[in-house]
Structures are given as structure tokens and as C-alpha cells.
Design an enzyme around this catalytic site. Structure first.
Site, PDB file in Angstrom:
ATOM      1  N   ASP A   1       0.742  -1.187  -0.115  1.00  0.00           N
ATOM      2  CA  ASP A   1      -0.131  -0.086   0.082  1.00  0.00           C
ATOM      3  C   ASP A   1       1.058   0.985  -0.021  1.00  0.00           C
ATOM      4  OD1 ASP A   1      -2.904   0.891   0.717  1.00  0.00           O
ATOM      5  OD2 ASP A   1      -1.763   2.276   1.889  1.00  0.00           O
TER       6      ASP A   1
ATOM      7  N   ASN B   1      -2.717  12.905  -3.369  1.00  0.00           N
ATOM      8  CA  ASN B   1      -3.771  13.406  -3.939  1.00  0.00           C
ATOM      9  C   ASN B   1      -4.403  14.777  -3.577  1.00  0.00           C
ATOM     10  OD1 ASN B   1      -4.159  11.412  -6.056  1.00  0.00           O
ATOM     11  ND2 ASN B   1      -5.405  10.351  -4.529  1.00  0.00           N
TER      12      ASN B   1
ATOM     13  N   HIS C   1      -5.716  14.467  -8.351  1.00  0.00           N
ATOM     14  CA  HIS C   1      -5.942  13.133  -8.476  1.00  0.00           C
ATOM     15  C   HIS C   1      -5.019  12.839 -10.084  1.00  0.00           C
ATOM     16  CE1 HIS C   1      -8.679  11.872  -5.695  1.00  0.00           C
ATOM     17  NE2 HIS C   1      -9.305  13.311  -5.811  1.00  0.00           N
TER      18      HIS C   1
ATOM     19  N   ASP D   1      -2.896   9.439 -10.119  1.00  0.00           N
ATOM     20  CA  ASP D   1      -2.846   8.394 -11.145  1.00  0.00           C
ATOM     21  C   ASP D   1      -1.602   8.154 -11.761  1.00  0.00           C
ATOM     22  OD1 ASP D   1      -5.623   8.196 -10.621  1.00  0.00           O
ATOM     23  OD2 ASP D   1      -6.236   9.102 -12.320  1.00  0.00           O
TER      24      ASP D   1
ATOM     25  N   GLU E   1      -5.036   2.490  -3.815  1.00  0.00           N
ATOM     26  CA  GLU E   1      -3.560   2.536  -3.969  1.00  0.00           C
ATOM     27  C   GLU E   1      -2.653   1.079  -3.265  1.00  0.00           C
ATOM     28  OE1 GLU E   1      -4.612   4.717  -0.042  1.00  0.00           O
ATOM     29  OE2 GLU E   1      -5.366   4.242  -1.928  1.00  0.00           O
TER      30      GLU E   1
END
Length: 302
Positions: free
Chosen positions: A172, A180, A185, A189, A215
């Protein structure tokens, strides 16, 4: 594009091969002259289509198709039958019920033959696209959770039969929400895609990488004991930490926390999902103990 052409007549094989070569750009063609040879080649070559004669010595086309449809690796390959002995409606029905997608009469009429082949190739391509979307995460192009669960069950069954170990790594990204919030975002990404690419390059061909959610990623490691899974997790952790990701004029660095779990070939749980739960427990410990680290699930720790 790969096509397997099957006919006991060398002249028919040559004719079909010539038509395909000049009409299907980049096509790779293999040929066989009987049903038994077809079964072996189909497993190894994994063609996108099989064009096969019905009447052949030893094993005819119907018998070969029945076997192809019974095998996991070949059951989805579309088969077009060639026939010069079509007599009754029942001949057509037999082939279609077994799973053939079309019939072409001999002697072959070039324009009709190629029109039917191209239609089936387009259909096959569309089906592959749909199948890929159903099994992959669209952003990272890793497998999705649905596919992971299927492979997890398969690998545990295989491990139990052959007494092979199975391990898994749950990871993770650390502080991903803050990233973010700070950069948006789109940047988030980019980070996910970059990390996914690092993971893909760090794996063996038969390992399975899935985006587990958000994530979070999971790597399924067949035939891998716990100690080797730990080494792999530590190597990936170090690699992620060292990579710089461009975001506009900035270069970002990220870290990840890892949980590792595994089973020896002598012990296999009734429920393969236990591996996921145990790796997740270890991941939670990694987060609690400061992040950017690898923790291992040990049964004695609970």
C-alpha cells in the site's frame, strides 16, 4: 495474429496459407495435416483461429473440436470448418453444436472464404477486448481483484496437489491521500501507473499482479516460499523508494508499506483467501511500525 490451418491435403493447406498471407497483414500461420497433430499444435501455438477440415484420417474435425473445447487453454479458440462433403442440414448442426463458428465449402471460393475469415477475426478481436476489460484494471493495466481471486484458488489447488509453496505480498502506498490532496488526482494516477510498472518489471513471468483497491496492490507468488517472498518485497520496497516521479515541474518520491504471508507445500488452508487476510494483517503492522517497511505474518504472532 496467429492462425492454424488443418487439412490432410497439402494443396488445400497451401491454398489457404497463400490466401491468408496476402490478405491478413502480419499473420503467423502454422499447419497440421490431421486432428491429433492439431491438438498438440493448438496447445503450444495458441492460435487466434483454427481453420480445419472436417474429414481427416485418424481423428476427424468433429472429434478434434470436441477435445479442443474440453481443454481450458483451447476452448475459446474459434474454429471454421472446411468441408467438401456437406450433405445434410444435420452436418451443419453437428459442427455448430460442438462449437464451430462457421463452415466454408470446398473447393474454396477466395472472396467468400476471406470475407468469412475477416468477420471472425474482427469478432475475436472484439471479444478479446471485452475479456481484457473484464479482467484488468483500466488505469494500471494490472489484473483486477476478480481475476486475482480466480488465480488464487487455482494456485492453491495446484500447490496442494504438487506440494509447492505459495506466497503473497500486499503493498500500500504511504500517505497517498495527502499526495492526492496536494497535487490532484491526475498526479496520483501517474504515481499509481509508475508504481504498477515498477512492480511488473520486478516480477517473474508466472507471478500475478493485481490492483487490489485504491492504492493497494497484491502480488501472488506461485512456487515461492516465505523467505524468498520477503526478499522480493524488500527489493521492490527499495526500488519504489528510489524512483522519482515527474509531476509538472516537481519531482515526487513515494514509499510503500508491505505485508508478506505464505504457505509451505505441506500446509494449505481450506480457504485461499486466508493468504490475503494474513498479508493484510502484516501490512497493517508495517503501517503501525512507521511505514516504508516490510512486515511478515507469522502464525505464532496471530
Amino acid at each position: 495474429m496467429k492462425i492454424l490451418v488443418v487439412d490432410d491435403s497439402a494443396s488445400v493447406r497451401g491454398q489457404v496459407k497463400e490466401l491468408l498471407s496476402k490478405s491478413v497483414p502480419g499473420v503467423e500461420i502454422q499447419t497440421a495435416n490431421n486432428g491429433i497433430e492439431t491438438l498438440s499444435l493448438a496447445e503450444k501455438f495458441l492460435p487466434d483461429m483454427i481453420i480445419m477440415d472436417v474429414q481427416m484420417p485418424g481423428m476427424n474435425g468433429y472429434e478434434a473440436l470436441r477435445v479442443l473445447k474440453s481443454r481450458e487453454r483451447t476452448r475459446e479458440i474459434p474454429v471454421i470448418f472446411l468441408t467438401g462433403t456437406y450433405r445434410e442440414e444435420e452436418d451443419l448442426i453437428t459442427g455448430l453444436e460442438l462449437g464451430a463458428v462457421d463452415y466454408v465449402m470446398k473447393p474454396i471460393q477466395e472472396k467468400i472464404f476471406m470475407a468469412r475469415v475477416k468477420v471472425m477475426l474482427r469478432l475475436k478481436e472484439a471479444q478479446e477486448g471485452i475479456r481484457r476489460l473484464s479482467l484488468h484494471d483500466p488505469l494500471t493495466e494490472c489484473f483486477n481483484r476478480r481475476f486475482l481471486m480466480k488465480r488464487l484458488s487455482e494456485e492453491f489447488n495446484r500447490g496442494a496437489r504438487n506440494h509447492h509453496p505459495v506466497s503473497g505480498i500486499m503493498l500500500d502506498l504511504d500517505h497517498f491521500k495527502q499526495l492526492n490532496d496536494a497535487y490532484g488526482h491526475d498526479v496520483g494516477d501517474q504515481v499509481l501507473v509508475k508504481v504498477a510498472n515498477i512492480l511488473k518489471l520486478s516480477m517473474r513471468e508466472y507471478d500475478v499482479l493485481a490492483r487490489y483497491g485504491g492504492e493497494e496492490f497484491f502480488i501472488l507468488l506461485p512456487q515461492t516460499d516465505l523467505e524468498n517472498a520477503i526478499k522480493m518485497a524488500e527489493r521492490i520496497r527499495s526500488l519504489i523508494q528510489s524512483v522519482r516521479i515527474e509531476a509538472g515541474e516537481r519531482q515526487l518520491s513515494v514509499t510503500a508499506s508491505f505485508g508478506v504471508a505464505g504457505y509451505s507445500g505441506e500446509e494449505t488452508p481450506d480457504n485461499p483467501e486466508h493468504l490475503l487476510k494474513q498479508a493484510d494483517i502484516a501490512l497493517y503492522r508495517a503501517k503501525e511500525n512507521g511505514r516504508n517497511r516490510v512486515e511478515v505474518f507469522r502464525p505464532e504472532q496471530g
